[in-house]
Design a protein around this motif. Sequence first.
Motif, mmCIF file in Angstrom:
data_model
loop_
_atom_site.group_PDB
_atom_site.id
_atom_site.type_symbol
_atom_site.label_atom_id
_atom_site.label_comp_id
_atom_site.label_asym_id
_atom_site.label_seq_id
_atom_site.Cartn_x
_atom_site.Cartn_y
_atom_site.Cartn_z
ATOM 1 N N ALA A 82 0.837 -1.202 0.000
ATOM 2 C CA ALA A 82 0.000 0.000 0.000
ATOM 3 C C ALA A 82 0.873 1.253 0.000
ATOM 4 C CB ALA A 82 -0.921 -0.004 1.214
ATOM 5 N N ALA A 83 2.029 1.155 0.667
ATOM 6 C CA ALA A 83 2.884 2.325 0.789
ATOM 7 C C ALA A 83 3.710 2.566 -0.469
ATOM 8 C CB ALA A 83 3.803 2.166 1.989
ATOM 9 N N ASP A 84 3.804 1.575 -1.348
ATOM 10 C CA ASP A 84 4.570 1.764 -2.581
ATOM 11 C C ASP A 84 3.785 2.700 -3.496
ATOM 12 O OD1 ASP A 84 5.920 1.695 -4.941
ATOM 13 O OD2 ASP A 84 5.910 -0.486 -5.154
ATOM 14 N N PRO A 85 4.304 3.893 -3.745
ATOM 15 C CA PRO A 85 3.532 4.838 -4.553
ATOM 16 C C PRO A 85 3.571 4.513 -6.044
ATOM 17 C CG PRO A 85 5.649 5.790 -3.945
ATOM 18 C CD PRO A 85 5.579 4.440 -3.287
ATOM 19 N N LEU A 86 4.454 3.604 -6.437
ATOM 20 C CA LEU A 86 4.604 3.278 -7.864
ATOM 21 C C LEU A 86 4.542 1.762 -8.062
ATOM 22 C CD1 LEU A 86 7.634 5.682 -8.628
ATOM 23 C CD2 LEU A 86 5.216 6.119 -9.128
ATOM 24 N N PRO A 87 3.380 1.160 -7.719
ATOM 25 C CA PRO A 87 3.310 -0.303 -7.724
ATOM 26 C C PRO A 87 3.473 -0.937 -9.106
ATOM 27 C CG PRO A 87 1.141 0.672 -7.343
ATOM 28 C CD PRO A 87 2.136 1.778 -7.250
ATOM 29 N N SER A 88 3.235 -0.195 -10.171
ATOM 30 C CA SER A 88 3.383 -0.778 -11.506
ATOM 31 C C SER A 88 4.795 -0.653 -12.057
ATOM 32 C CB SER A 88 2.402 -0.130 -12.485
ATOM 33 O OG SER A 88 1.077 -0.378 -12.085
ATOM 34 N N TRP A 89 5.687 -0.098 -11.252
ATOM 35 C CA TRP A 89 7.088 0.028 -11.664
ATOM 36 C C TRP A 89 7.905 -1.091 -11.033
ATOM 37 C CZ3 TRP A 89 9.314 4.455 -14.338
ATOM 38 C CH2 TRP A 89 8.359 5.427 -14.713
ATOM 39 N N ASN A 90 8.684 -1.803 -11.846
ATOM 40 C CA ASN A 90 9.623 -2.778 -11.300
ATOM 41 C C ASN A 90 10.715 -2.046 -10.527
ATOM 42 O OD1 ASN A 90 8.608 -5.307 -12.239
ATOM 43 N ND2 ASN A 90 9.282 -4.756 -14.308
ATOM 44 N N ASP A 91 11.189 -2.705 -9.479
ATOM 45 C CA ASP A 91 12.329 -2.114 -8.771
ATOM 46 C C ASP A 91 13.519 -2.111 -9.716
ATOM 47 O OD1 ASP A 91 11.565 -1.208 -6.285
ATOM 48 O OD2 ASP A 91 11.426 -3.261 -5.501
ATOM 49 N N GLY A 92 14.179 -0.993 -9.797
ATOM 50 C CA GLY A 92 15.304 -0.880 -10.725
ATOM 51 C C GLY A 92 15.750 0.557 -10.752
ATOM 52 N N TYR A 109 -0.873 5.127 -19.884
ATOM 53 C CA TYR A 109 0.067 4.220 -19.234
ATOM 54 C C TYR A 109 -0.123 4.218 -17.717
ATOM 55 C CZ TYR A 109 2.340 4.652 -23.819
ATOM 56 O OH TYR A 109 2.604 4.664 -25.162
ATOM 57 N N GLN A 110 -0.452 3.063 -17.189
ATOM 58 C CA GLN A 110 -0.685 2.929 -15.747
ATOM 59 C C GLN A 110 0.504 3.423 -14.914
ATOM 60 O OE1 GLN A 110 -3.326 2.283 -14.030
ATOM 61 N NE2 GLN A 110 -2.345 2.135 -12.020
ATOM 62 N N PRO A 111 1.741 3.077 -15.275
ATOM 63 C CA PRO A 111 2.868 3.572 -14.449
ATOM 64 C C PRO A 111 2.964 5.095 -14.453
ATOM 65 C CG PRO A 111 3.565 1.744 -15.852
ATOM 66 C CD PRO A 111 2.198 2.142 -16.325
ATOM 67 N N MET A 112 2.596 5.735 -15.560
ATOM 68 C CA MET A 112 2.662 7.195 -15.622
ATOM 69 C C MET A 112 1.518 7.823 -14.837
ATOM 70 S SD MET A 112 5.491 7.676 -17.145
ATOM 71 C CE MET A 112 5.577 9.412 -17.577
ATOM 72 N N LEU A 113 0.340 7.166 -14.828
ATOM 73 C CA LEU A 113 -0.775 7.660 -14.003
ATOM 74 C C LEU A 113 -0.359 7.632 -12.525
ATOM 75 C CD1 LEU A 113 -3.847 5.885 -15.709
ATOM 76 C CD2 LEU A 113 -3.010 8.197 -16.108
ATOM 77 N N TRP A 117 8.479 -1.502 -16.436
ATOM 78 C CA TRP A 117 7.047 -1.445 -16.135
ATOM 79 C C TRP A 117 6.456 -2.839 -15.938
ATOM 80 C CZ3 TRP A 117 4.798 2.808 -19.973
ATOM 81 C CH2 TRP A 117 5.321 4.057 -19.589
ATOM 82 N N LYS A 118 5.826 -3.056 -14.784
ATOM 83 C CA LYS A 118 5.156 -4.333 -14.494
ATOM 84 C C LYS A 118 3.936 -4.494 -15.386
ATOM 85 C CE LYS A 118 6.243 -5.225 -9.714
ATOM 86 N NZ LYS A 118 6.036 -4.450 -8.516
ATOM 87 N N THR A 119 3.176 -3.416 -15.492
ATOM 88 C CA THR A 119 2.012 -3.402 -16.371
ATOM 89 C C THR A 119 2.110 -2.152 -17.231
ATOM 90 O OG1 THR A 119 0.791 -2.228 -14.665
ATOM 91 C CG2 THR A 119 0.438 -4.592 -14.782
ATOM 92 N N VAL A 120 1.449 -2.158 -18.368
ATOM 93 C CA VAL A 120 1.494 -0.990 -19.256
ATOM 94 C C VAL A 120 0.183 -0.210 -19.180
ATOM 95 C CG1 VAL A 120 1.704 -0.210 -21.649
ATOM 96 C CG2 VAL A 120 3.178 -2.049 -20.815
ATOM 97 N N PHE A 121 -0.930 -0.913 -19.380
ATOM 98 C CA PHE A 121 -2.224 -0.226 -19.423
ATOM 99 C C PHE A 121 -3.012 -0.436 -18.128
ATOM 100 C CE2 PHE A 121 -1.322 -1.366 -23.956
ATOM 101 C CZ PHE A 121 -1.006 -0.076 -24.361
ATOM 102 N N PRO A 122 -3.895 0.511 -17.796
ATOM 103 C CA PRO A 122 -4.688 0.371 -16.568
ATOM 104 C C PRO A 122 -5.671 -0.790 -16.690
ATOM 105 C CG PRO A 122 -4.818 2.602 -17.491
ATOM 106 C CD PRO A 122 -4.220 1.722 -18.535
ATOM 107 N N VAL A 123 -5.864 -1.509 -15.604
ATOM 108 C CA VAL A 123 -6.803 -2.629 -15.628
ATOM 109 C C VAL A 123 -7.935 -2.373 -14.636
ATOM 110 C CG1 VAL A 123 -7.100 -5.110 -15.284
ATOM 111 C CG2 VAL A 123 -4.967 -4.231 -16.266
ATOM 112 N N ALA A 124 -7.559 -2.098 -13.386
ATOM 113 C CA ALA A 124 -8.551 -2.012 -12.307
ATOM 114 C C ALA A 124 -9.599 -0.930 -12.560
ATOM 115 C CB ALA A 124 -7.848 -1.753 -10.983
#
Lengths: 344, 344
Positions: free
Chosen positions: A24-34, A164-168, A328-335
Amino acid sequence: MQTRTLLARALLAAVACSLATARAADPLPSWNDGPAKQSILAFVANVTNPDGSGFVPAPERIAVFDNDGTLWGEQPVPVQFFFVIDRVRAMADSHPEWTSKEPFASILKGDVKAAVDGGERGLLELFMATHAGMNTDEFAECVKDWITTAKHPKTGKRFLDMTYQPMLELLEYLRANGFKNFIVSGGGIEFMRPWSEQVYGIPPEQVVGSSIKTTLELRDGRPVLQRLPELNFNDDKAGKPVAINQHIGRRPIAAFGNSRGDQEMLEYTHYGRGARFALLVLHDDADRECAYGPARGLPDVHLGAFPAALDEQAETNGWTVVSMKNDWKTVFPVAEPPATRLGQ
Amino acid sequence: MQTRTLLARALLAAVACSLATARAADPLPSWNDGPAKQSILAFVANVTNPDGSGFVPAPERIAVFDNDGTLWGEQPVPVQFFFVIDRVRAMADSHPEWTSKEPFASILKGDVKAAVDGGERGLLELFMATHAGMNTDEFAECVKDWITTAKHPKTGKRFLDMTYQPMLELLEYLRANGFKNFIVSGGGIEFMRPWSEQVYGIPPEQVVGSSIKTTLELRDGRPVLQRLPELNFNDDKAGKPVAINQHIGRRPIAAFGNSRGDQEMLEYTHYGRGARFALLVLHDDADRECAYGPARGLPDVHLGAFPAALDEQAETNGWTVVSMKNDWKTVFPVAEPPATRLGQ
């Protein structure tokens, strides 16, 4: 139940709970650590730490984002071009001359490539014919109607669901840290404003783009702004810093782009005093989106190219280059598909 | 002490306390009670009441303010003109030709009236010669240096201390009620931005004004925006709604002005859908500031005129006309002079 089992369960619950908190605290959950994600987190931590040397007061935390290719897809052509195509088709009955006049004829025949290859003058003519001749309120309605339903011919997704979900997440993360996000796009300023607030959380007054001229007229005794078939400003390349100064009036501390058209905006941001951040999105993900460069041996494209020289400049200047494929873990928004937000 | 005395004292204290609270709670203490103040309070109550028919969501609470004559004085000439005069004097040594070239010659002789009467073409030349030829960072410094020290020749006050206290309170009151305030002025956009945030609480990105063209250049390998001696946009009369649409992208719900140059902005605001508010400041206070019209038999002026037709239009449309003489308790700030804020 034995005490040992109870204790084990309690421990497990505690671990699960803290994992959930971490997620929950990760503000960028769709970004891979890197390195890309880390560079963003480090920059934000740096400028928001009031005791650090890189601190920037909140009002000066200006971030600028290109739109096409940075916040949503732009291949095979920018989304606004699909709008132009649909407008030409819708207006064709009132323009019989278009069947034999380029680039309108190519568009009506479905040969978009021929229209694009015809050059900038023809493209400008297409935009003027389809974007002018009505007032600003009518145009906003026209865009809103179109974008809530229009779909990408290849993916079948609505264009707003190809943001792009990661950019949102990045937009939201910056906003939560006192940044004011602006779009600075070569696309039409009035093409983006009708939906930028619901989709990106960026209100109309923080959208900067290319524009056509308008003039004040009276309709039924009430003032309206009529859209004229005349270019007012081309917000691309060296035009981006000019527009940033005109609309924002201060140099951004962070800039986000993806192509040659964003180079001057990133340079203008980079060379300001104090902590700075610049990021380029590299489209290297043929499976989930597109792969194009020509940097790093990727295929070249007509619009939205990321040249090798820009890649080298990023390396020299310490700019972040995001690999869509790896970062990027995901590209497009799903939820929560952005298109539904606009309909509400 | 007798119980009766104690009770009386407690009562007195309670009354004094609630009076103090009432005073503290008055968001517009420099406004006399009267129709002007009441119209402002009623409008804000109306658009911020979520259960009322006039409710406007916060992001749409856009208010636009003219600057010269609305937020600060503009007689005998707008403040920016004093800046032009001082710049001409400072630059005169490098321009020996100015001693025999109008309107520069008149300015150097101290005959400002002759320069103004010479017409718009000469005025434009004066502005271009004194506002261009440097980059945007240098110009901002130049303005900031000047405005922290320059004084009005008649009052001896610093110009920033000739902002109107009742309007500063109004800006703050609207902001506290979720409004986003913008300046929309015929004055130079880059002349106002270096001090608008400290003085008005209006950040650079919410300042709209007239502008000259800029171009991106490299200096010592770093990108700067060079100011060119060419008009980009004249933000006056019908230009104001055009600029509002270009910079803000939505129709304001409240507009504040004082002269013919603001008419189109007030009309554009007035004719939007939903609750609307428009206000004009009438300068009828010769003792504390100035008295000019020509509305209501007041003397006519060259710049900033408030014609009788505008007064009639205000009456017809239900716009508020503020009498500086009757509606304002004080005119200029006393407790915390705005000029000192900029120096901090």
